[in-house]
Scaffold this motif. Structure first.
Motif, PDB file in Angstrom:
ATOM      1  N   SER A   1      18.364   5.773   5.979  1.00 12.28           N
ATOM      2  CA  SER A   1      18.930   7.062   5.730  1.00 12.28           C
ATOM      3  C   SER A   1      19.599   6.119   4.393  1.00 12.28           C
ATOM      4  O   SER A   1      19.897   5.331   4.767  1.00 12.28           O
ATOM      5  CB  SER A   1      19.780   8.296   6.375  1.00 12.28           C
ATOM      6  N   VAL A   2      19.645   7.795   3.513  1.00 10.65           N
ATOM      7  CA  VAL A   2      20.255   7.125   1.738  1.00 10.65           C
ATOM      8  C   VAL A   2      20.828   6.980   2.614  1.00 10.65           C
ATOM      9  O   VAL A   2      21.777   6.448   1.381  1.00 10.65           O
ATOM     10  CB  VAL A   2      19.361   8.359   1.201  1.00 10.65           C
TER      11      VAL A   2
ATOM     12  N   VAL B   1      13.740  -4.414   8.626  1.00 12.45           N
ATOM     13  CA  VAL B   1      13.854  -4.623   7.592  1.00 12.45           C
ATOM     14  C   VAL B   1      14.117  -3.467   6.960  1.00 12.45           C
ATOM     15  O   VAL B   1      13.696  -2.714   7.176  1.00 12.45           O
ATOM     16  CB  VAL B   1      13.120  -5.727   7.340  1.00 12.45           C
ATOM     17  N   ARG B   2      14.089  -3.055   5.283  1.00 22.08           N
ATOM     18  CA  ARG B   2      14.230  -2.449   4.318  1.00 22.08           C
ATOM     19  C   ARG B   2      14.399  -3.556   3.009  1.00 22.08           C
ATOM     20  O   ARG B   2      14.621  -4.660   2.970  1.00 22.08           O
ATOM     21  CB  ARG B   2      15.677  -1.381   4.823  1.00 22.08           C
TER      22      ARG B   2
ATOM     23  N   ILE C   1       0.676  -1.025  -0.077  1.00 20.58           N
ATOM     24  CA  ILE C   1       0.109   0.222  -0.135  1.00 20.58           C
ATOM     25  C   ILE C   1       0.550   1.453  -0.065  1.00 20.58           C
ATOM     26  O   ILE C   1       0.677   2.494  -0.073  1.00 20.58           O
ATOM     27  CB  ILE C   1      -1.307  -0.383   1.255  1.00 20.58           C
ATOM     28  N   GLU C   2       1.890   0.933   0.756  1.00 17.82           N
ATOM     29  CA  GLU C   2       3.137   2.609   1.096  1.00 17.82           C
ATOM     30  C   GLU C   2       3.619   2.472  -0.562  1.00 17.82           C
ATOM     31  O   GLU C   2       3.511   3.578  -1.060  1.00 17.82           O
ATOM     32  CB  GLU C   2       3.486   2.300   1.251  1.00 17.82           C
ATOM     33  N   THR C   3       3.916   1.591  -1.781  1.00 21.10           N
ATOM     34  CA  THR C   3       4.200   1.933  -2.333  1.00 21.10           C
ATOM     35  C   THR C   3       2.846   2.864  -3.736  1.00 21.10           C
ATOM     36  O   THR C   3       3.538   3.595  -4.584  1.00 21.10           O
ATOM     37  CB  THR C   3       4.497   0.161  -3.650  1.00 21.10           C
TER      38      THR C   3
ATOM     39  N   PRO D   1      10.159   5.544  -1.826  1.00 19.06           N
ATOM     40  CA  PRO D   1       8.994   5.188  -0.878  1.00 19.06           C
ATOM     41  C   PRO D   1       9.859   5.143   0.562  1.00 19.06           C
ATOM     42  O   PRO D   1      11.285   4.408   0.045  1.00 19.06           O
ATOM     43  CB  PRO D   1       8.890   4.350  -1.508  1.00 19.06           C
ATOM     44  N   HIS D   2       9.237   5.129   1.553  1.00 21.69           N
ATOM     45  CA  HIS D   2       9.523   4.896   2.431  1.00 21.69           C
ATOM     46  C   HIS D   2      10.498   3.078   2.948  1.00 21.69           C
ATOM     47  O   HIS D   2      10.865   2.568   3.912  1.00 21.69           O
ATOM     48  CB  HIS D   2       9.091   5.355   3.737  1.00 21.69           C
ATOM     49  N   LEU D   3       9.664   2.194   2.452  1.00 25.03           N
ATOM     50  CA  LEU D   3       9.795   1.041   2.166  1.00 25.03           C
ATOM     51  C   LEU D   3      11.392   0.600   1.850  1.00 25.03           C
ATOM     52  O   LEU D   3      11.923  -0.210   2.109  1.00 25.03           O
ATOM     53  CB  LEU D   3       9.121   0.291   1.110  1.00 25.03           C
TER      54      LEU D   3
END
Length: 301
Positions: free
Chosen positions: A263-264, A243-244, A70-72, A206-208
């Protein structure tokens, strides 16, 4: 060090912009395949650069399996609105309802493979003569065989042994009626290049992709998110882990990795030290030794 990295990324950016402009010059009805994942986000960002101050001269096309995170979907809609792009969505569920494909059953059932028929039907409906995708050669051995302009016959199929040479950045888009091309502007990028470009350009994602706590189920060595589309099998436990995701696709086959990279900047450090391939957590790639190539020959992304 920063100047060297920027110079390397600038060369990749220039190459991608050149490919986008070649597509606009050679094709009549291109579409950009957009999933909401980082590669399609970077592609859309580059397309905007290629044609600014005008709009992107072709629509974005998302093949929605109905089993997305749903986040996507929320990110997809927000990102497209912010960039002012035209988004077209075609649904695998419609292909199932029309009898075009048959839903898989069993504990490892996925709609990921079913996307191929929905995609080919959408390209035919839209009369698209080129479909831009975010695949990169470093991702998987079958994708390493693709040219920038990758020819598809009138059935949407790919013949890896019958491709056109691409010398001096000259791309041959000649085709017969009913044929089309898949075009890959990010072919020469790596996963690390993508993340460094996202960092430098401050591109939303996306924060995923960043570390977060999530319920997961471990299946065949893959950490699958505990969603309504996954039913734990006997002996499997639902666990809360940090996780990511390195790729974002159908929730039934997209595996997470344990990570503290929130973070990136931290993702870039982790990616530079990674020894597992980016798609190493995709259960759909594990169905056979040549799973991706078999799907691509049939018309998959």
């Amino acid at each position: 060090m920063t100047l060297r990295i920027k110079g390397h990324l600038k060369a990749l950016e220039n190459e991608a912009v050149h490919v986008f402009r070649e597509v606009a010059a050679q094709f009549d009805r291109p579409v950009l395949l957009f999933s909401g994942g980082k590669d399609s986000v970077v592609m859309t960002w580059l397309a905007r650069k290629a044609f600014r101050p005008g709009p992107i001269p072709f629509p974005l096309l998302h093949i929605d399996t109905g089993h997305n995170f749903i986040e996507t979907i929320e990110f997809r809609d927000r990102f497209v609105e912010e960039l002012g792009c035209m988004l077209l969505v075609r649904y695998v569920q419609d292909s199932i309802d029309q009898g075009r494909v048959q839903e898989e059953t069993g504990p490892d059932a996925s709609r990921n493979v079913l996307q191929t028929v929905t995609l080919l039907d959408a390209l035919k409906e839209l009369r698209a003569d080129a479909a831009l995708g975010g695949a990169r050669r470093d991702e998987e051995k079958a994708r390493a065989k693709e040219r920038f302009f990758s020819h598809r016959d009138r059935f949407g199929q790919w013949d890896p042994k019958n491709q056109r040479p691409e010398l001096w950045r000259l791309y041959n888009g000649r085709k017969a009626p009913g044929e089309h091309f898949r075009v890959f502007p990010l072919s020469n990028w790596t996963e690390l290049d993508v993340w460094q470009y996202i960092q430098l350009e401050e591109i939303p994602i996306p924060h995923l992709y960043l570390a977060h706590e999530r319920e997961v189920v471990q299946r065949n060595g893959v950490l699958l998110a505990n969603t309504e589309f996954i039913e734990p099998m006997e002996g499997e436990r639902i666990e809360l882990r940090t996780v990511r995701f390195r790729t974002i696709g159908d929730a039934t086959c997209t595996g997470a990795v344990e990570s503290e990279a929130a973070s990136v900047d931290e993702v870039i450090l982790e990616t530079g030290a990674a020894r597992l391939t980016e798609r190493g957590g995709r259960s759909d790639d594990k169905r056979s030794e040549a799973a991706m190539e078999e799907r691509k020959r049939e018309g998959y992304f």
